[in-house]
Design an enzyme around this catalytic site. Sequence first.
Site, PDB file in Angstrom:
ATOM      1  N   GLY A  47      44.849  56.495  61.706  1.00  0.00           N
ATOM      2  CA  GLY A  47      46.079  57.206  61.384  1.00  0.00           C
ATOM      3  C   GLY A  47      46.582  57.821  62.664  1.00  0.00           C
ATOM      4  O   GLY A  47      46.743  57.133  63.665  1.00  0.00           O
ATOM      5  N   GLU A  48      46.745  59.118  62.662  1.00  0.00           N
ATOM      6  CA  GLU A  48      47.223  59.813  63.854  1.00  0.00           C
ATOM      7  C   GLU A  48      46.238  60.941  64.152  1.00  0.00           C
ATOM      8  O   GLU A  48      46.138  61.893  63.372  1.00  0.00           O
ATOM      9  CB  GLU A  48      48.642  60.330  63.585  1.00  0.00           C
ATOM     10  CG  GLU A  48      49.372  60.818  64.803  1.00  0.00           C
ATOM     11  CD  GLU A  48      49.387  59.808  65.947  1.00  0.00           C
ATOM     12  OE1 GLU A  48      49.692  58.626  65.710  1.00  0.00           O
ATOM     13  OE2 GLU A  48      49.072  60.205  67.085  1.00  0.00           O
ATOM     14  N   SER A  49      45.526  60.817  65.269  1.00  0.00           N
ATOM     15  CA  SER A  49      44.458  61.782  65.546  1.00  0.00           C
ATOM     16  C   SER A  49      44.989  63.204  65.710  1.00  0.00           C
ATOM     17  O   SER A  49      44.355  64.165  65.267  1.00  0.00           O
ATOM     18  CB  SER A  49      43.673  61.354  66.791  1.00  0.00           C
ATOM     19  OG  SER A  49      44.540  61.134  67.880  1.00  0.00           O
ATOM     20  N   CYS A  79      39.517  53.942  64.717  1.00  0.00           N
ATOM     21  CA  CYS A  79      40.764  54.163  65.452  1.00  0.00           C
ATOM     22  C   CYS A  79      41.017  55.659  65.699  1.00  0.00           C
ATOM     23  O   CYS A  79      40.362  56.239  66.554  1.00  0.00           O
ATOM     24  CB  CYS A  79      41.905  53.462  64.713  1.00  0.00           C
ATOM     25  SG  CYS A  79      43.276  53.109  65.807  1.00  0.00           S
ATOM     26  N   ARG A 106      43.416  56.847  74.731  1.00  0.00           N
ATOM     27  CA  ARG A 106      44.315  56.722  73.558  1.00  0.00           C
ATOM     28  C   ARG A 106      45.427  55.734  73.845  1.00  0.00           C
ATOM     29  O   ARG A 106      45.862  55.617  74.994  1.00  0.00           O
ATOM     30  CB  ARG A 106      44.987  58.059  73.271  1.00  0.00           C
ATOM     31  CG  ARG A 106      44.213  58.950  72.362  1.00  0.00           C
ATOM     32  CD  ARG A 106      45.047  60.174  72.016  1.00  0.00           C
ATOM     33  NE  ARG A 106      45.984  59.901  70.942  1.00  0.00           N
ATOM     34  CZ  ARG A 106      46.970  60.720  70.598  1.00  0.00           C
ATOM     35  NH1 ARG A 106      47.173  61.842  71.253  1.00  0.00           N
ATOM     36  NH2 ARG A 106      47.766  60.410  69.614  1.00  0.00           N
ATOM     37  N   ARG A 135      48.011  50.285  67.637  1.00  0.00           N
ATOM     38  CA  ARG A 135      48.160  51.374  68.619  1.00  0.00           C
ATOM     39  C   ARG A 135      46.773  51.962  68.948  1.00  0.00           C
ATOM     40  O   ARG A 135      46.549  53.162  68.888  1.00  0.00           O
ATOM     41  CB  ARG A 135      49.114  52.457  68.095  1.00  0.00           C
ATOM     42  CG  ARG A 135      50.569  51.995  68.054  1.00  0.00           C
ATOM     43  CD  ARG A 135      51.507  53.049  67.466  1.00  0.00           C
ATOM     44  NE  ARG A 135      51.196  53.339  66.076  1.00  0.00           N
ATOM     45  CZ  ARG A 135      50.602  54.442  65.630  1.00  0.00           C
ATOM     46  NH1 ARG A 135      50.295  55.410  66.447  1.00  0.00           N
ATOM     47  NH2 ARG A 135      50.344  54.598  64.357  1.00  0.00           N
ATOM     48  N   HIS A 171      40.574  48.247  62.924  1.00  0.00           N
ATOM     49  CA  HIS A 171      40.591  48.656  61.509  1.00  0.00           C
ATOM     50  C   HIS A 171      39.884  47.624  60.631  1.00  0.00           C
ATOM     51  O   HIS A 171      40.558  46.762  60.046  1.00  0.00           O
ATOM     52  CB  HIS A 171      42.038  48.762  61.026  1.00  0.00           C
ATOM     53  CG  HIS A 171      42.792  49.923  61.571  1.00  0.00           C
ATOM     54  ND1 HIS A 171      42.943  51.102  60.881  1.00  0.00           N
ATOM     55  CD2 HIS A 171      43.437  50.091  62.740  1.00  0.00           C
ATOM     56  CE1 HIS A 171      43.662  51.946  61.591  1.00  0.00           C
ATOM     57  NE2 HIS A 171      43.975  51.354  62.736  1.00  0.00           N
ATOM     58  N   GLU A 173      38.889  47.951  57.757  1.00  0.00           N
ATOM     59  CA  GLU A 173      39.288  48.143  56.347  1.00  0.00           C
ATOM     60  C   GLU A 173      40.567  47.365  56.009  1.00  0.00           C
ATOM     61  O   GLU A 173      40.947  47.278  54.850  1.00  0.00           O
ATOM     62  CB  GLU A 173      39.455  49.641  56.044  1.00  0.00           C
ATOM     63  CG  GLU A 173      40.741  50.293  56.538  1.00  0.00           C
ATOM     64  CD  GLU A 173      40.769  50.566  58.048  1.00  0.00           C
ATOM     65  OE1 GLU A 173      39.869  50.117  58.772  1.00  0.00           O
ATOM     66  OE2 GLU A 173      41.738  51.219  58.499  1.00  0.00           O
TER      67      GLU A 173
HETATM   68  N1  GLN Z   1      47.310  55.960  68.267  1.00  0.00           N
HETATM   69  C1  GLN Z   1      46.704  56.718  67.203  1.00  0.00           C
HETATM   70  C2  GLN Z   1      46.185  58.055  67.703  1.00  0.00           C
HETATM   71  O1  GLN Z   1      46.260  58.334  68.843  1.00  0.00           O
HETATM   72  C3  GLN Z   1      45.573  55.946  66.570  1.00  0.00           C
HETATM   73  C4  GLN Z   1      46.138  54.740  65.875  1.00  0.00           C
HETATM   74  C5  GLN Z   1      45.378  54.325  64.652  1.00  0.00           C
HETATM   75  O2  GLN Z   1      44.539  55.053  64.121  1.00  0.00           O
HETATM   76  N2  GLN Z   1      45.723  53.172  64.145  1.00  0.00           N
HETATM   77  O3  GLN Z   1      45.705  58.821  66.911  1.00  0.00           O
END
Ligand code: GLN
Length: 189
Positions: A47-49, A79, A106, A135, A171, A173
């Site tokens: 997701g988004e860290s 991720c 990242r 990403r 990923h 999953e």
């Molecule tokens: N780029 C995202 C981050 O910095 C990670 C991307 C992902 O979890 N698919 O959190």
Amino acid sequence: MRIAVLALQGAFIEHRRMLSALGADSFEVRQAADWNQPKDGLIIPGGESTTQLKLLHELCLLHPIQEAIRGGLPVFGTCAGLILLGKQVDGKPYTGISTMDIAVRRNAYGRQLGSFYTEAPFDGIEEEVPMTFIRAPYIEALTSADCQALVTVGGHIVAARQGRQLVTAFHPELNEDTRIHQYFLNMVV
Ligand code: GLN
């Protein structure tokens, strides 16, 4: 076996689907009360860290999770989950969950090649496994000898293990292949 799946943001439903395909029970962690349930392992989704870390702080989940992992609770981070478990990110010390001796870059593939699919060998699984990168980060360095690279793609480490901590930059999953989740469940038992 019952696996906690961090469900603050990101691809947590897909992880629960994989666990259920393997016959493992799971539950979502959205607040401290959820975390207090008995569990044998934890999955931190992609997701988004930055967003996940902010919510972990706000919900007072960061320290309990950190303590549990330090105490030996098996954890699997994908991720953004890999980033959260790193002790170093983008060349600087990082204060996320930060229980794993890895230096993480990242968004390591830049915007052009942000997302891609490949297949590569995974140490401990016999054939190549499908890998979807979105990403994605990669691991620039393992910063202790306890840490072991499991997958290298294009010269970069994209999966690693340290004791009962497992991380993948991709990923698993999002494909139908359940072998990496099975690998994690084997670490749990
Ligand atoms: N780029 C995202 C981050 O910095 C990670 C991307 C992902 O979890 N698919 O959190």
